[in-house]
Design an enzyme around this catalytic site. Structure first.
Site, short mmCIF file in Angstrom:
data_model
loop_
_atom_site.label_atom_id
_atom_site.label_comp_id
_atom_site.label_asym_id
_atom_site.label_seq_id
_atom_site.Cartn_x
_atom_site.Cartn_y
_atom_site.Cartn_z
N SER A 1 0.71 -1.28 0.12
CA SER A 1 0.09 -0.04 0.17
C SER A 1 0.93 1.38 0.05
CB SER A 1 -0.87 -0.07 1.40
OG SER A 1 -1.90 -0.91 1.00
N ARG B 1 -14.54 -6.50 -10.18
CA ARG B 1 -14.75 -5.82 -8.76
C ARG B 1 -15.43 -4.47 -8.83
NH1 ARG B 1 -8.84 -5.93 -5.83
NH2 ARG B 1 -10.02 -5.54 -4.17
N GLN C 1 -8.98 2.86 -0.43
CA GLN C 1 -8.83 3.05 -1.78
C GLN C 1 -9.87 4.08 -2.18
OE1 GLN C 1 -9.43 -0.74 -3.50
NE2 GLN C 1 -7.55 -1.74 -2.78
N ASP D 1 -6.94 -7.61 5.24
CA ASP D 1 -6.00 -8.49 3.99
C ASP D 1 -5.49 -9.62 4.68
OD1 ASP D 1 -6.71 -6.63 2.26
OD2 ASP D 1 -4.63 -5.57 2.36
C1 S3P Z 1 -5.63 -0.94 0.20
C2 S3P Z 1 -6.89 -0.81 1.11
C3 S3P Z 1 -7.68 -2.02 1.24
C4 S3P Z 1 -6.89 -3.22 1.32
C5 S3P Z 1 -6.16 -3.27 -0.17
C6 S3P Z 1 -5.06 -2.24 -0.34
C7 S3P Z 1 -4.84 0.11 -0.16
O1 S3P Z 1 -8.87 -2.00 0.40
O2 S3P Z 1 -7.66 -4.38 1.26
O3 S3P Z 1 -5.23 -4.52 -0.13
O4 S3P Z 1 -3.72 0.17 -0.27
O5 S3P Z 1 -5.53 1.14 -0.05
P1 S3P Z 1 -10.06 -1.13 0.35
O6 S3P Z 1 -9.96 0.25 0.34
O7 S3P Z 1 -11.23 -1.84 -0.30
O8 S3P Z 1 -10.62 -1.54 1.94
#
Ligand code: S3P
Length: 437
Positions: A27, A126, A173, A319
């Site tokens: 991330s 998705r 995200q 995750d």
């Molecule tokens: C992430 C946010 C999470 C996580 C993903 C990475 C990110 O998802 O599950 O693996 O880097 O911002 P969501 O934003 O859908 O919760």
């Protein structure tokens, strides 16, 4: 399925012992490249994650005309500010990466050119409506070519304006996409979440000269901002470390020291879950690196008990549910996971994937609409598939180290998405994997 994409994992014959460092956080690596690409000047990123998802982000910005070079785990991004991004001559391929597609949507929605974003079959399935809806409120022109708010997405850049957005999902995200749109729009943007999602964007933007305010579960950002280059040291990825922590916990006689792991409190749910199950995990040398808490972890195999997991803890461990589910299968008693419906729209439907595979390995497990009930007591060997989901593949590989017999795992190539060196490390620590002949 190619034969080379199948692996036999045999039970570890002795404890997992070692001293290890892990690749950089996925991330944080995404954000470092993105912010550097819109900043002015040369940004140096160290300990960059070499996974496929992060490679997708680098490629995306190269397609947008940004000069990026990678030497080992060091990345140099020659940012030229917002104007350094140019209309892409081709569709931007986000591969398997939801973070790349969703954050890029926010970033490109406000640029004065058209772009098209696509990805693999998993990413095409998705939900993108969660970013399309708030971005449209901000004035974005964004269309789903895939139908039902699915990729491919076509974005015709517009001038954007700030909004107050109450997100129905806790998603970093979504939050980050809105903040990246807000950063370049007019006026003030406020994003509120039901529960605070990972806050790497909020921590990193100020290092690039961005201004924002965080108050509880709300983030406020002003538009019209320019960023400047910066040097980023990416901490080790706790989500990758979690597989080795899980392995050390369930393989008797293990003791593992893991160095330099990111311990951002919006990510450490997995440590709290394991500790609540009775795990011996100690945090050593806590420190801060580029605004992110970091520490070393010492883990020893432990007698574990089942627990109930729900609420905000799920968001902070989202995750890691695949490895938590595998560890729960080796605990005493029942583990109940609830409030994890987001797992149905990850790289695979992870609740279904976990219920199916753990059942095939002899667990008593039931699938809830928003979670799993797992009876502990151990797993047998068997033949299972990864659903082409990197975290399912790695969790099942760990299961193979502690099961009563070997596990044949189909579809291992996907681990490249977040952790290309995973099987090399497993081999170094245990010597128990071999390709299926
Ligand atoms: C992430 C946010 C999470 C996580 C993903 C990475 C990110 O998802 O599950 O693996 O880097 O911002 P969501 O934003 O859908 O919760």
């Amino acid at each position: 399925m190619r034969m080379t994409d199948t692996l036999v994992i045999s039970p570890a014959s002795s404890g997992i012992r070692g001293d290890m460092t892990l690749p950089g956080d996925k991330s944080i690596s995404h954000r470092a490249v993105m912010f550097a690409a819109i900043a002015r000047g040369d940004s140096h990123i160290h300990n960059f994650s070499g996974g496929g998802d992060n490679r997708s982000t680098i490629r995306a910005f190269q397609t947008l005309g940004v000069e990026i070079t990678q030497t080992g785990t060091d990345v140099l991004v020659k940012g030229r500010g917002w104007e350094g991004l140019h209309a892409p001559g081709e569709t931007i391929d986000c591969g398997n990466s939801g973070t790349t597609m969703r954050l890029l949507s926010g970033l490109l929605a406000g640029r004065p050119f058209a772009s098209r974003l696509d990805g693999d079959a998993s990413l095409r399935s998705r939900p993108m409506g969660r970013v399309m809806a708030p971005l449209r409120e901000m004035g974005a022109d964004i269309l789903s070519e895939g139908g039902e708010n699915r990729a491919p997405l076509r974005i015709n850049g517009q001038s954007l304006h700030g909004i107050l957005y109450q997100s129905p999902v806790a998603s970093a995200q979504v939050k980050s996409a809105i903040l990246l749109a807000g950063l370049q729009g007019r006026g003030i943007t406020r994003v509120q979440e039901p529960v605070r999602s990972r806050d790497h964007t909020e921590r990193m933007l100020p290092a690039f000269g961005g201004r924002l305010q965080v108050s509880g579960t709300e983030v406020t950002i002003a538009g019209g901002q320019e960023l400047h280059a910066c040097e980023v040291e990416v901490p080790g990825d706790l989500s990758s470390a979690a597989f080795f922590l899980g392995a050390a916990l369930i393989v008797p006689g293990s003791e593992l020291y893991v160095r330099g792991i990111g311990l951002n409190p919006t990510r450490t749910g997995v440590l709290e879950v394991f500790q609540a199950m009775g795990a011996s995990i100690t945090i050593l040398h806590p420190r801060e690196v580029c605004g992110e808490p970091v520490g070393d972890l010492l883990v020893r195999s432990s007698i574990l008990r089942g627990i109930e997991i729900e609420g905000e803890l799920i968001v902070r461990a989202i995750d890691e549910v695949p490895i938590i589910a595998v560890v729960a299968a080796f605990a005493r008693g029942t583990t109940v996971i609830r409030g994890a419906q987001e797992l149905r729209v990850k790289e695979s439907d992870r609740l279904h994937a976990l219920a199916t595979t753990l059942l095939a390995l002899g667990a008593r497990v039931s699938e809830l609409p928003d979670g799993l009930v797992i009876e502990g007591g151990g797993l047998q060997g068997g033949r299972v598939q990864s659903f082409d989901d990197h975290r399912i593949a790695m969790a099942l590989s760990v299961a193979g180290l502690a099961a009563t017999d070997k596990i044949v795992l189909e579809g291992i190539a996907c681990v490249d998405i977040s952790f290309p060196g995973f099987y090399g490390l497993v081999r170094d620590l245990t010597g128990t994997t071999r390709p299926d002949p």
